[in-house]
Design a protein around this motif. Sequence first.
Motif, short mmCIF file in Angstrom:
data_model
loop_
_atom_site.label_atom_id
_atom_site.label_comp_id
_atom_site.label_asym_id
_atom_site.label_seq_id
_atom_site.Cartn_x
_atom_site.Cartn_y
_atom_site.Cartn_z
N VAL A 115 0.85 -1.19 0.00
CA VAL A 115 0.00 0.00 0.00
C VAL A 115 0.88 1.24 0.00
N GLU A 134 -4.08 -3.43 -1.16
CA GLU A 134 -4.57 -3.74 0.18
C GLU A 134 -4.73 -5.25 0.37
N LYS A 158 -5.13 0.50 -5.66
CA LYS A 158 -5.04 0.63 -4.20
C LYS A 158 -5.76 -0.54 -3.53
N GLN A 209 -1.26 -6.56 0.79
CA GLN A 209 -0.80 -6.16 2.12
C GLN A 209 -1.31 -7.12 3.19
#
Length: 128
Positions: free
Chosen positions: A99, A115, A111, A118
């Motif tokens: 991110v 995520e 994005k 992540q």
Amino acid sequence: MGYYFSKTLPVEFDEAVRRATEALKKGGFGIITEIDVRRTFMDKLGIDFRNYRILGACNPRLAYEALQLEDKVGTMLPCNVVVQEITQDRTEVAAIDPVASMQAIENPGLKASAERVQTLLRNVIDGL
């Protein structure tokens, strides 16, 4: 915002590399590159450096998704995971926060994809 997350393990370097590689595979990542920084510095510079390995981790499905959203995002792939010796019996494993690395790209879909990566990477590191 930090750009990585990490965990220190009470194990020797080679064991930490083994555990990190196994955990990444269980988490859906393959290792597509592996750089032995210590060996490279010795071979190219004649400098003795601590044990330090860079694992290039890739989740093929999510990499494909990201490349569909932004064709130049490959400049930021794979997700690097560093394994470095702190002492003989302590080794740190650190992963890039995707991110944070994707903040330079203005693409809401990317994005959301970052995520998901992540979450997967954080689960790998936390599970070590």
